[in-house]
Write a protein that holds these residues in place. Structure first.
Motif, PDB file in Angstrom:
ATOM      1  N   HIS A  60       0.843  -1.205   0.000  1.00  0.00           N
ATOM      2  CA  HIS A  60       0.000   0.000   0.000  1.00  0.00           C
ATOM      3  C   HIS A  60       0.873   1.248   0.000  1.00  0.00           C
ATOM      4  O   HIS A  60       0.680   2.174  -0.811  1.00  0.00           O
ATOM      5  N   LEU A  61       1.859   1.303   0.908  1.00  0.00           N
ATOM      6  CA  LEU A  61       2.757   2.457   0.991  1.00  0.00           C
ATOM      7  C   LEU A  61       3.569   2.601  -0.293  1.00  0.00           C
ATOM      8  O   LEU A  61       3.696   3.702  -0.845  1.00  0.00           O
ATOM      9  N   ALA A  62       4.136   1.480  -0.755  1.00  0.00           N
ATOM     10  CA  ALA A  62       4.992   1.505  -1.942  1.00  0.00           C
ATOM     11  C   ALA A  62       4.221   1.955  -3.182  1.00  0.00           C
ATOM     12  O   ALA A  62       4.739   2.714  -4.004  1.00  0.00           O
ATOM     13  N   SER A  63       2.993   1.493  -3.315  1.00  0.00           N
ATOM     14  CA  SER A  63       2.179   1.853  -4.475  1.00  0.00           C
ATOM     15  C   SER A  63       1.875   3.347  -4.493  1.00  0.00           C
ATOM     16  O   SER A  63       1.931   4.000  -5.553  1.00  0.00           O
ATOM     17  N   LYS A  64       1.548   3.911  -3.335  1.00  0.00           N
ATOM     18  CA  LYS A  64       1.247   5.346  -3.277  1.00  0.00           C
ATOM     19  C   LYS A  64       2.488   6.179  -3.600  1.00  0.00           C
ATOM     20  O   LYS A  64       2.395   7.195  -4.303  1.00  0.00           O
ATOM     21  N   ALA A  65       3.652   5.767  -3.073  1.00  0.00           N
ATOM     22  CA  ALA A  65       4.889   6.484  -3.384  1.00  0.00           C
ATOM     23  C   ALA A  65       5.200   6.394  -4.867  1.00  0.00           C
ATOM     24  O   ALA A  65       5.618   7.372  -5.501  1.00  0.00           O
ATOM     25  N   ALA A  66       4.981   5.207  -5.453  1.00  0.00           N
ATOM     26  CA  ALA A  66       5.239   4.997  -6.877  1.00  0.00           C
ATOM     27  C   ALA A  66       4.337   5.862  -7.735  1.00  0.00           C
ATOM     28  O   ALA A  66       4.783   6.494  -8.711  1.00  0.00           O
ATOM     29  N   ILE A  67       3.056   5.904  -7.412  1.00  0.00           N
ATOM     30  CA  ILE A  67       2.103   6.703  -8.193  1.00  0.00           C
ATOM     31  C   ILE A  67       2.470   8.183  -8.148  1.00  0.00           C
ATOM     32  O   ILE A  67       2.423   8.885  -9.168  1.00  0.00           O
ATOM     33  N   GLN A  68       2.853   8.660  -6.977  1.00  0.00           N
ATOM     34  CA  GLN A  68       3.245  10.061  -6.865  1.00  0.00           C
ATOM     35  C   GLN A  68       4.469  10.369  -7.728  1.00  0.00           C
ATOM     36  O   GLN A  68       4.511  11.384  -8.436  1.00  0.00           O
ATOM     37  N   ALA A  69       5.459   9.485  -7.697  1.00  0.00           N
ATOM     38  CA  ALA A  69       6.657   9.676  -8.513  1.00  0.00           C
ATOM     39  C   ALA A  69       6.320   9.652 -10.003  1.00  0.00           C
ATOM     40  O   ALA A  69       6.842  10.457 -10.785  1.00  0.00           O
ATOM     41  N   LEU A  70       5.441   8.748 -10.409  1.00  0.00           N
ATOM     42  CA  LEU A  70       5.041   8.660 -11.820  1.00  0.00           C
ATOM     43  C   LEU A  70       4.303   9.917 -12.268  1.00  0.00           C
ATOM     44  O   LEU A  70       4.549  10.443 -13.368  1.00  0.00           O
ATOM     45  N   GLU A  71       3.409  10.410 -11.437  1.00  0.00           N
ATOM     46  CA  GLU A  71       2.667  11.626 -11.788  1.00  0.00           C
ATOM     47  C   GLU A  71       3.616  12.804 -11.960  1.00  0.00           C
ATOM     48  O   GLU A  71       3.457  13.617 -12.889  1.00  0.00           O
ATOM     49  N   ARG A  72       4.595  12.909 -11.100  1.00  0.00           N
ATOM     50  CA  ARG A  72       5.550  14.021 -11.192  1.00  0.00           C
ATOM     51  C   ARG A  72       6.452  13.887 -12.413  1.00  0.00           C
ATOM     52  O   ARG A  72       6.930  14.891 -12.945  1.00  0.00           O
ATOM     53  N   ALA A  73       6.675  12.660 -12.857  1.00  0.00           N
ATOM     54  CA  ALA A  73       7.481  12.429 -14.065  1.00  0.00           C
ATOM     55  C   ALA A  73       6.634  12.473 -15.331  1.00  0.00           C
ATOM     56  O   ALA A  73       7.163  12.332 -16.439  1.00  0.00           O
ATOM     57  N   ARG A  74       5.311  12.653 -15.154  1.00  0.00           N
ATOM     58  CA  ARG A  74       4.363  12.650 -16.268  1.00  0.00           C
ATOM     59  C   ARG A  74       4.487  11.359 -17.076  1.00  0.00           C
ATOM     60  O   ARG A  74       4.530  11.363 -18.305  1.00  0.00           O
ATOM     61  N   LEU A  75       4.518  10.272 -16.312  1.00  0.00           N
ATOM     62  CA  LEU A  75       4.669   8.953 -16.909  1.00  0.00           C
ATOM     63  C   LEU A  75       3.476   8.095 -16.507  1.00  0.00           C
ATOM     64  O   LEU A  75       3.046   8.119 -15.349  1.00  0.00           O
ATOM     65  N   LEU A  76       2.939   7.342 -17.438  1.00  0.00           N
ATOM     66  CA  LEU A  76       1.830   6.444 -17.138  1.00  0.00           C
ATOM     67  C   LEU A  76       2.356   5.108 -16.629  1.00  0.00           C
ATOM     68  O   LEU A  76       3.447   4.672 -17.026  1.00  0.00           O
ATOM     69  N   PRO A  77       1.609   4.429 -15.761  1.00  0.00           N
ATOM     70  CA  PRO A  77       2.058   3.122 -15.267  1.00  0.00           C
ATOM     71  C   PRO A  77       2.385   2.141 -16.393  1.00  0.00           C
ATOM     72  O   PRO A  77       3.330   1.349 -16.274  1.00  0.00           O
ATOM     73  N   GLY A  78       1.635   2.213 -17.498  1.00  0.00           N
ATOM     74  CA  GLY A  78       1.873   1.312 -18.608  1.00  0.00           C
ATOM     75  C   GLY A  78       3.187   1.555 -19.333  1.00  0.00           C
ATOM     76  O   GLY A  78       3.619   0.730 -20.148  1.00  0.00           O
ATOM     77  N   GLU A  79       3.847   2.685 -19.030  1.00  0.00           N
ATOM     78  CA  GLU A  79       5.130   3.007 -19.650  1.00  0.00           C
ATOM     79  C   GLU A  79       6.312   2.532 -18.816  1.00  0.00           C
ATOM     80  O   GLU A  79       7.462   2.673 -19.237  1.00  0.00           O
ATOM     81  N   VAL A  80       6.039   1.975 -17.645  1.00  0.00           N
ATOM     82  CA  VAL A  80       7.108   1.488 -16.761  1.00  0.00           C
ATOM     83  C   VAL A  80       7.577   0.121 -17.242  1.00  0.00           C
ATOM     84  O   VAL A  80       6.771  -0.793 -17.438  1.00  0.00           O
ATOM     85  N   ASP A  81       8.886  -0.024 -17.425  1.00  0.00           N
ATOM     86  CA  ASP A  81       9.466  -1.287 -17.900  1.00  0.00           C
ATOM     87  C   ASP A  81      10.024  -2.144 -16.775  1.00  0.00           C
ATOM     88  O   ASP A  81      10.205  -3.352 -16.949  1.00  0.00           O
ATOM     89  N   LEU A  82      10.317  -1.513 -15.627  1.00  0.00           N
ATOM     90  CA  LEU A  82      11.069  -2.198 -14.571  1.00  0.00           C
ATOM     91  C   LEU A  82      10.680  -1.646 -13.209  1.00  0.00           C
ATOM     92  O   LEU A  82      10.582  -0.423 -13.040  1.00  0.00           O
ATOM     93  N   ILE A  83      10.456  -2.537 -12.252  1.00  0.00           N
ATOM     94  CA  ILE A  83      10.229  -2.140 -10.854  1.00  0.00           C
ATOM     95  C   ILE A  83      11.207  -2.916  -9.984  1.00  0.00           C
ATOM     96  O   ILE A  83      11.169  -4.151  -9.951  1.00  0.00           O
ATOM     97  N   VAL A  84      12.087  -2.192  -9.300  1.00  0.00           N
ATOM     98  CA  VAL A  84      13.004  -2.804  -8.335  1.00  0.00           C
ATOM     99  C   VAL A  84      12.649  -2.243  -6.967  1.00  0.00           C
ATOM    100  O   VAL A  84      12.728  -1.027  -6.750  1.00  0.00           O
ATOM    101  N   LEU A  85      12.235  -3.111  -6.069  1.00  0.00           N
ATOM    102  CA  LEU A  85      11.749  -2.670  -4.759  1.00  0.00           C
ATOM    103  C   LEU A  85      12.617  -3.251  -3.652  1.00  0.00           C
ATOM    104  O   LEU A  85      12.818  -4.463  -3.568  1.00  0.00           O
ATOM    105  N   ALA A  86      13.146  -2.374  -2.814  1.00  0.00           N
ATOM    106  CA  ALA A  86      13.984  -2.786  -1.684  1.00  0.00           C
ATOM    107  C   ALA A  86      13.145  -2.845  -0.419  1.00  0.00           C
ATOM    108  O   ALA A  86      12.490  -1.869  -0.063  1.00  0.00           O
ATOM    109  N   THR A  87      13.159  -3.997   0.245  1.00  0.00           N
ATOM    110  CA  THR A  87      12.445  -4.137   1.510  1.00  0.00           C
ATOM    111  C   THR A  87      12.982  -5.323   2.290  1.00  0.00           C
ATOM    112  O   THR A  87      13.445  -6.311   1.715  1.00  0.00           O
ATOM    113  N   SER A  88      12.906  -5.208   3.608  1.00  0.00           N
ATOM    114  CA  SER A  88      13.200  -6.334   4.499  1.00  0.00           C
ATOM    115  C   SER A  88      11.949  -6.783   5.231  1.00  0.00           C
ATOM    116  O   SER A  88      12.003  -7.697   6.058  1.00  0.00           O
TER     117      SER A  88
END
Length: 325
Positions: A60-88
């Motif tokens: 939930h947290l990661a998705s909201k952060a991702a959406i905010q970053a995409l909106e600021r980059a004016r990029l649509l989710p469908g244009e993302v080629d790669l997701i690398v997520l760091a978590t423990s």
């Protein structure tokens, strides 16, 4: 033509619930743990942290952060080629939190996977994504650090439970003809696993071993101060970068004393070190992207600035990434 990568935007998400030191000490007192708001802030610099509710998840947290970053980059989710997520602190054993985020935001064509390097996780993830974009196979990447460390806390262990919080930070990394990521340097020393760990595991449906985070605070402090300063100087030397031209240091937000010690070694004035540990606590792999997003959103870090991102954590792992924003 050579390919590089650059940070196009940042984003972040924090849980709804803010827990001040006063509120935390009242909570701990009910469990027989004595401390004070002043004791916590004096020794760590932490004034508050954000703690997830039962309904809030890592994804939930990661998705909201991702959406905010995409909106600021004016990029649509469908244009993302790669997701690398760091978590423990993934929500489940599998699938990965990155795959959960991919599904939640609709990035259907993105390759998605998690990496685990604890508090160095975002620096590791950024290094991996940078290499993958340089290969030419990918154009747009989401690099995310997201944690719910509150769920690893032993609330009767004062040495750890006052330090950590939850949150997520993300950046959009784009392939570029000009270098934005100027250099990366990663390290690990598994012989130091004993100074910071969470050894519990699931066996036949049961938790086996200690499920809580355990830390030798003094050993971690000494190691962090030593390796972060060394890593920074090593990277800047390899990148042929003059340390006096560094605009900002964005280090892992573990303890204000560690940040001050590293800044002193790099001869950086306090106003060029991004410090958010007071508001967020230690959010592990989320701390560097959270701090970066705060500084960018405040207008402190601007396009063209040279920024050093640093992580250090259990493993023992550490690393640095030099960025031209």
């Amino acid at each position: 033509m050579s390919l590089y990568s650059s940070i196009a935007s940042t984003g972040s998400c924090l849980p709804e619930r803010v827990v001040s030191n006063v509120q935390l000490t009242e909570f701990l007192a009910k469990r027989g743990v004595e401390t004070s708001a002043e004791w916590i802030e004096t020794r760590t610099g932490i004034r508050q942290r954000y703690i997830c509710s039962e309904e809030e998840t890592n994804a939930h947290l990661a998705s909201k952060a991702a959406i905010q970053a995409l909106e600021r980059a004016r990029l649509l989710p469908g244009e993302v080629d790669l997701i690398v997520l760091a978590t423990s602190t993934p929500d489940q054993v599998f699938p990965s939190t990155a795959c959960l985020v991919q599904g939640a935001i609709g990035a259907k064509k993105a390759v998605a996977f998690d990496i685990q390097a604890v508090c160095s996780g975002f620096v590791y993830a950024l290094t991996i994504a940078d290499s993958m974009l340089k290969s030419g196979q990918f154009k747009n990447a989401l690099v995310i650090g997201s944690e719910v460390f509150s769920r690893l806390m032993d609330w009767q262990d004062r040495t750890t439970c006052v330090l950590f919080g939850d949150g997520a930070g993300a950046v959009v990394l784009k392939a570029d003809t000009q270098p934005g990521i100027l250099g990366c340097k990663l390290h690990a020393d598994g012989s130091l696993e004993h100074i910071l760990n969470a050894k519990g595991r699931i066996v036949n449906g049961q938790i086996v071993g200690d499920p809580f985070l355990r830390m030798d605070g003094q050993a971690v402090f000494r190691q962090a101060v030593s390796v972060l300063g060394q890593s920074a100087l090593e990277l800047m030397h390899e990148a042929d970068f003059d340390p006096s031209k560094l605009d900002f240091l964005v280090p892992h937000q573990a303890n204000v004393r560690i940040l001050q010690s590293v800044a002193k070694r790099l001869k950086l004035p306090e106003d060029r070190v991004v410090v958010t540990v007071g508001d967020h606590g230690n959010t592990s792999a989320a701390s560097v992207p959270l701090a970066l997003d705060v500084a960018v959103s405040q207008g402190r870090i601007k396009k063209g600035h040279h920024v050093l991102l640093q992580g250090v954590g259990g493993g023992f792992t550490w690393g640095s990434v030099l960025v031209r924003m």
